[in-house]
Design a protein around this motif. Sequence first.
Motif, PDB file in Angstrom:
ATOM      1  N   THR A  18      51.280  35.157  45.369  1.00  0.00           N
ATOM      2  CA  THR A  18      50.936  36.494  44.890  1.00  0.00           C
ATOM      3  C   THR A  18      51.736  36.710  43.617  1.00  0.00           C
ATOM      4  O   THR A  18      52.968  36.673  43.638  1.00  0.00           O
ATOM      5  CB  THR A  18      51.289  37.594  45.910  1.00  0.00           C
ATOM      6  OG1 THR A  18      52.650  37.479  46.299  1.00  0.00           O
ATOM      7  CG2 THR A  18      50.412  37.538  47.147  1.00  0.00           C
ATOM      8  N   PRO A  19      51.064  36.906  42.500  1.00  0.00           N
ATOM      9  CA  PRO A  19      51.791  37.093  41.245  1.00  0.00           C
ATOM     10  C   PRO A  19      52.458  38.454  41.188  1.00  0.00           C
ATOM     11  O   PRO A  19      51.934  39.440  41.709  1.00  0.00           O
ATOM     12  CB  PRO A  19      50.701  36.970  40.190  1.00  0.00           C
ATOM     13  CG  PRO A  19      49.463  37.380  40.889  1.00  0.00           C
ATOM     14  CD  PRO A  19      49.632  36.944  42.320  1.00  0.00           C
ATOM     15  N   ARG A  70      45.943  25.330  42.970  1.00  0.00           N
ATOM     16  CA  ARG A  70      46.894  26.077  42.138  1.00  0.00           C
ATOM     17  C   ARG A  70      46.213  27.104  41.237  1.00  0.00           C
ATOM     18  O   ARG A  70      46.867  27.909  40.616  1.00  0.00           O
ATOM     19  CB  ARG A  70      47.693  25.104  41.262  1.00  0.00           C
ATOM     20  CG  ARG A  70      48.513  24.095  42.032  1.00  0.00           C
ATOM     21  CD  ARG A  70      49.813  24.688  42.410  1.00  0.00           C
ATOM     22  NE  ARG A  70      50.670  23.730  43.066  1.00  0.00           N
ATOM     23  CZ  ARG A  70      51.964  23.899  43.164  1.00  0.00           C
ATOM     24  NH1 ARG A  70      52.546  24.937  42.624  1.00  0.00           N
ATOM     25  NH2 ARG A  70      52.688  23.032  43.806  1.00  0.00           N
ATOM     26  N   ILE A  71      44.879  27.063  41.161  1.00  0.00           N
ATOM     27  CA  ILE A  71      44.120  27.975  40.301  1.00  0.00           C
ATOM     28  C   ILE A  71      43.624  29.133  41.164  1.00  0.00           C
ATOM     29  O   ILE A  71      42.960  28.927  42.171  1.00  0.00           O
ATOM     30  CB  ILE A  71      42.928  27.249  39.643  1.00  0.00           C
ATOM     31  CG1 ILE A  71      43.417  26.052  38.827  1.00  0.00           C
ATOM     32  CG2 ILE A  71      42.131  28.222  38.771  1.00  0.00           C
ATOM     33  CD1 ILE A  71      42.317  25.114  38.372  1.00  0.00           C
ATOM     34  N   HIS A  72      43.960  30.361  40.763  1.00  0.00           N
ATOM     35  CA  HIS A  72      43.622  31.546  41.556  1.00  0.00           C
ATOM     36  C   HIS A  72      42.900  32.595  40.713  1.00  0.00           C
ATOM     37  O   HIS A  72      43.098  32.684  39.500  1.00  0.00           O
ATOM     38  CB  HIS A  72      44.895  32.179  42.130  1.00  0.00           C
ATOM     39  CG  HIS A  72      45.648  31.278  43.043  1.00  0.00           C
ATOM     40  ND1 HIS A  72      45.341  31.158  44.376  1.00  0.00           N
ATOM     41  CD2 HIS A  72      46.674  30.434  42.811  1.00  0.00           C
ATOM     42  CE1 HIS A  72      46.167  30.282  44.932  1.00  0.00           C
ATOM     43  NE2 HIS A  72      46.986  29.825  43.996  1.00  0.00           N
ATOM     44  N   ASP A  73      42.097  33.404  41.383  1.00  0.00           N
ATOM     45  CA  ASP A  73      41.438  34.581  40.790  1.00  0.00           C
ATOM     46  C   ASP A  73      40.680  34.266  39.502  1.00  0.00           C
ATOM     47  O   ASP A  73      40.709  35.040  38.550  1.00  0.00           O
ATOM     48  CB  ASP A  73      42.455  35.701  40.539  1.00  0.00           C
ATOM     49  CG  ASP A  73      43.084  36.205  41.824  1.00  0.00           C
ATOM     50  OD1 ASP A  73      42.430  36.094  42.882  1.00  0.00           O
ATOM     51  OD2 ASP A  73      44.217  36.703  41.769  1.00  0.00           O
ATOM     52  N   LEU A  74      40.007  33.148  39.479  1.00  0.00           N
ATOM     53  CA  LEU A  74      39.206  32.747  38.317  1.00  0.00           C
ATOM     54  C   LEU A  74      37.952  33.621  38.293  1.00  0.00           C
ATOM     55  O   LEU A  74      37.122  33.552  39.191  1.00  0.00           O
ATOM     56  CB  LEU A  74      38.842  31.270  38.458  1.00  0.00           C
ATOM     57  CG  LEU A  74      38.264  30.549  37.264  1.00  0.00           C
ATOM     58  CD1 LEU A  74      39.254  30.537  36.106  1.00  0.00           C
ATOM     59  CD2 LEU A  74      37.927  29.126  37.642  1.00  0.00           C
ATOM     60  N   ARG A  75      37.855  34.487  37.284  1.00  0.00           N
ATOM     61  CA  ARG A  75      36.721  35.402  37.219  1.00  0.00           C
ATOM     62  C   ARG A  75      36.382  35.742  35.774  1.00  0.00           C
ATOM     63  O   ARG A  75      37.253  35.778  34.914  1.00  0.00           O
ATOM     64  CB  ARG A  75      37.002  36.669  38.009  1.00  0.00           C
ATOM     65  CG  ARG A  75      38.117  37.513  37.422  1.00  0.00           C
ATOM     66  CD  ARG A  75      38.586  38.583  38.405  1.00  0.00           C
ATOM     67  NE  ARG A  75      39.614  39.426  37.854  1.00  0.00           N
ATOM     68  CZ  ARG A  75      40.867  39.088  37.623  1.00  0.00           C
ATOM     69  NH1 ARG A  75      41.273  37.872  37.889  1.00  0.00           N
ATOM     70  NH2 ARG A  75      41.729  39.941  37.126  1.00  0.00           N
ATOM     71  N   GLN A  76      35.111  36.008  35.550  1.00  0.00           N
ATOM     72  CA  GLN A  76      34.643  36.325  34.209  1.00  0.00           C
ATOM     73  C   GLN A  76      34.453  37.830  34.066  1.00  0.00           C
ATOM     74  O   GLN A  76      33.966  38.507  34.967  1.00  0.00           O
ATOM     75  CB  GLN A  76      33.326  35.611  33.919  1.00  0.00           C
ATOM     76  CG  GLN A  76      32.900  35.729  32.481  1.00  0.00           C
ATOM     77  CD  GLN A  76      31.817  34.725  32.122  1.00  0.00           C
ATOM     78  OE1 GLN A  76      31.347  33.972  32.961  1.00  0.00           O
ATOM     79  NE2 GLN A  76      31.429  34.712  30.866  1.00  0.00           N
ATOM     80  N   SER A  77      34.854  38.340  32.901  1.00  0.00           N
ATOM     81  CA  SER A  77      34.667  39.737  32.552  1.00  0.00           C
ATOM     82  C   SER A  77      34.154  39.758  31.113  1.00  0.00           C
ATOM     83  O   SER A  77      34.930  39.508  30.180  1.00  0.00           O
ATOM     84  CB  SER A  77      35.995  40.494  32.674  1.00  0.00           C
ATOM     85  OG  SER A  77      35.848  41.820  32.217  1.00  0.00           O
ATOM     86  N   GLY A  78      32.860  39.954  30.940  1.00  0.00           N
ATOM     87  CA  GLY A  78      32.269  39.885  29.604  1.00  0.00           C
ATOM     88  C   GLY A  78      32.364  38.462  29.070  1.00  0.00           C
ATOM     89  O   GLY A  78      31.991  37.512  29.743  1.00  0.00           O
ATOM     90  N   ALA A 134      56.130  34.710  40.730  1.00  0.00           N
ATOM     91  CA  ALA A 134      55.584  34.734  42.086  1.00  0.00           C
ATOM     92  C   ALA A 134      56.747  34.593  43.071  1.00  0.00           C
ATOM     93  O   ALA A 134      57.833  34.149  42.696  1.00  0.00           O
ATOM     94  CB  ALA A 134      54.600  33.581  42.262  1.00  0.00           C
ATOM     95  N   PRO A 135      56.548  34.953  44.332  1.00  0.00           N
ATOM     96  CA  PRO A 135      57.597  34.740  45.326  1.00  0.00           C
ATOM     97  C   PRO A 135      57.927  33.248  45.429  1.00  0.00           C
ATOM     98  O   PRO A 135      57.040  32.410  45.275  1.00  0.00           O
ATOM     99  CB  PRO A 135      56.996  35.244  46.633  1.00  0.00           C
ATOM    100  CG  PRO A 135      55.738  35.943  46.285  1.00  0.00           C
ATOM    101  CD  PRO A 135      55.340  35.524  44.907  1.00  0.00           C
TER     102      PRO A 135
END
Length: 99
Positions: free
Chosen positions: A93-94, A44-52, A86-87
């Motif tokens: 897809t959010p 259920r966790i998507h697009d986990l990414r770090q930015s700074g 989301a659909p």
Amino acid sequence: MNAHDWCASALHEERIAQALWDLADPTPTRVRTILNDLGYVDERIHDLRQSGATTRFLLDLRDKGGRLCLEGSAAGENTVVDKCVAPATGPFTPGERKQ
């Protein structure tokens, strides 16, 4: 978004934000661990990414035809968790955030 999703979103938003506020170093691994500890499974966790110093994520909370998802940014006291749509079926897809 149906009434159930709308009501549930506030509970999920508050619960997740409170758990992430005190996280001094919000790396993707640490954010995933906190989400897992709260009962959210990896699928259920998507697009986990770090930015700074911020880790962003999406959480798929669709259930029984609902469309609820959450968009979050873990950044200590600047953590924000907000609802999105989301659909109802198919791949996650959010869509647009709903205020």
